[in-house]
Design an enzyme around this catalytic site. Structure first.
Site, PDB file in Angstrom:
ATOM      1  CE  LYS A 100      13.717  14.613  11.091  1.00 28.04           C
ATOM      2  NZ  LYS A 100      14.084  13.946  12.265  1.00 28.04           N
ATOM      3  CE1 TYR A 139      -7.796  -3.720  -8.678  1.00 29.92           C
ATOM      4  CE2 TYR A 139      -6.846  -1.646  -7.791  1.00 29.92           C
ATOM      5  CZ  TYR A 139      -6.864  -2.776  -8.915  1.00 29.92           C
ATOM      6  OH  TYR A 139      -6.085  -2.528  -9.963  1.00 29.92           O
TER       7      TYR A 139
END
Ligand SMILES: *Cc1c(COP(=O)(O)O)cnc(C)c1O
Length: 345
Positions: free
Chosen positions: A37, A241
Site C-alpha cells: 500500500k 528561518y
C-alpha cells in the site's frame, strides 16, 4: 548519479526480496504476502511488486482499490487484495481486475459473498466487522478471515494475547476459512500469531519489526542529497528561518537540496544528522520547504556538489523517525516525488 539530480533515492530490490525470504523462514505455518500500500511505503509499487513476484510472492495487499489495480498489472497470477472496504458501485472494477475485496460488514458480505476476505475487528475499532455482528452473517463461508493487530511491535502489551484469543474464536466460527493474522512485528510474536497468510509491509522495507532489539532486516533505502552551497559564518550568526540555531564558533554551513516538501519533516529542525564518509554531519536550523542546512565545520571535504547521505548505512528510517518524533513508516511514506528514484536489482 545523474548530473541533473539534486537528490537521489536508491532502493535495493535484492534487499527487499531477501527480507521477504527471511520473513518466510520465520513464518513456516503459511505464506507471506507483500503489503505494498501507499506505493510500497513510498518505494515504488511497480518495481517492488515485480521483484517480489519474480521471487515467488503470490499474495499482495494494497489499501485503495486504485492501488490494487496497479499491483494487478505487475502480478498477473497473484492474489491481489484491496484492504479498504469496497465502496458502492465498485463491483465491476473488483471483478474486472480480479481484486479480492476485504469485507467488513454484513452489507459488504451480501454484495460480494464468499469471494472476499472477511475482516473481523478484534480490538482496533477502525475497520472490519465487529465480533458482535458475526452471528448475523448466517451461513456465509469466506475463503479467508483476517484481523489486524493493535500493538504487535510491543510484545509485552497484553492486547496481543487478547487479540490472538479473539481471533481463535473467530476462526472457530469459520472452520473452512484460511486465516491471516500477523503484520511485520506479529511474525516475531510467536506461535499464537502464526496463520495461513502473514501480511508484512514495514519489515520488507527495512523497518525494524522488533523495536528495542537488533534489526533483523536488511537496509533497503539510501537517500543522498546534494550540497548546493557552502558559506562561512561568524560566531553568533544564526542560520535559517526564525534564527533557531546560532553558531558558537566560526562555522561552515552547507545548504542541501532537500526540504519538508520532499518529506524531510520540519520536525527534524535542529535534530539529528546526515552522514558523510561514515561520520555524522549535524542538521542545524529549521528545515525549510526545499532546503536543509548542516554544520560542516568539521568536514572540510564537503563543498558545493558533494553528496551527503540522509538515509543509508548508519542512518536508517527508524533513527530519523526517533529524531522526528514519529515512526519509520511515516519517514518512508513521506519520501517525496522530487527524488530521482533508482531501483537496484
Ligand atoms: C499496513 C497493514 C499491514 C502491514 O503492516 P506492517 O506493520 O507494515 O507490517 C498488514 N495488515 C493491514 C490490515 C494493514 O493495514
Amino acid at each position: 548519479m545523474a548530473a541533473d539530480a539534486d537528490a537521489w533515492l536508491e532502493i535495493d530490490l535484492a534487499a527487499i526480496v531477501a527480507n521477504w525470504r527471511k520473513l518466510c523462514a520465520r513464518h513456516p505455518s503459511g505464506a507471506v504476502a507483500g503489503v505494498v500500500k501507499a506505493d510500497a511505503y513510498g518505494l515504488g509499487a511497480g518495481p517492488v511488486v515485480r521483484a517480489l513476484y519474480a521471487a515467488g510472492c503470490r499474495q499482495f495487499f494494497a489499501a485503495h482499490l486504485s492501488e490494487a489495480v496497479v499491483v494487478r498489472a505487475h502480478a498477473p497470477e497473484a492474489m491481489v487484495v484491496a484492504l479498504h472496504p469496497p465502496m458502492p458501485g465498485s463491483e465491476a472494477a473488483y471483478a474486472g481486475h480480479r481484486i479480492v475485496p476485504v469485507l467488513g460488514s454484513a452489507a459488504d458480505v451480501a454484495r460480494f459473498g464468499g469471494a472476499g476476505i472477511l475482516h473481523v475487528d478484534t480490538g482496533m475499532n477502525r475497520l472490519g466487522l465487529p465480533m458482535a455482528e458475526m452471528a448475523g452473517l448466517g451461513g456465509f463461508a469466506p475463503g479467508y478471515v483476517m484481523t489486524h493487530l493493535v500493538a504487535s511491535e510491543e510484545p509485552d502489551d497484553a492486547i496481543n494475547a487478547v487479540q490472538a484469543g479473539r481471533f481463535a474464536q473467530v476462526c472457530a466460527a469459520f472452520p473452512a476459512a484460511k486465516r491471516s493474522l500477523a503484520n511485520s512485528s506479529g511474525i516475531f510474536l510467536g506461535a499464537d500469531f502464526a496463520s495461513d497468510l502473514a501480511r508484512p509491509g514495514a519489515a520488507l522495507y527495512g523497518i525494524n519489526p522488533t523495536p528495542g532489539r537488533a534489526n533483523p532486516m536488511r537496509p533497503v533505502v539510501r537517500l543522498r542529497a546534494r550540497v548546493l552551497q557552502v558559506r562561512s559564518i561568524a560566531a553568533g550568526d544564526s542560520v535559517g528561518y526564525n534564527a533557531t540555531w546560532r553558531a558558537l564558533r566560526t562555522s561552515r554551513i552547507a545548504t542541501v537540496s532537500v526540504g519538508y516538501a520532499d518529506g524531510w519533516l520540519r520536525s527534524l529542525s535542529n535534530r539529528g544528522h546526515a552522514v558523510f564518509d561514515g561520520a555524522p554531519v549535524p542538521l542545524v536550523g529549521r528545515v525549510s520547504m526545499d532546503l536543509t542546512t548542516f554544520d560542516v565545520t568539521d568536514h572540510p571535504a564537503i563543498g558545493p556538489g558533494s553528496w551527503i547521505d540522509l538515509l543509508g548505512p548508519g542512518r536508517d528510517a527508524d533513527a530519523v523517525a526517533a529524531d522526528a518524533g514519529t515512526n519509520g513508516y511515516e519517514v518512508l511514506t513521506s519520501l517525496g516525488a522530487r527524488y530521482q528514484r533508482v531501483w537496484r536489482a
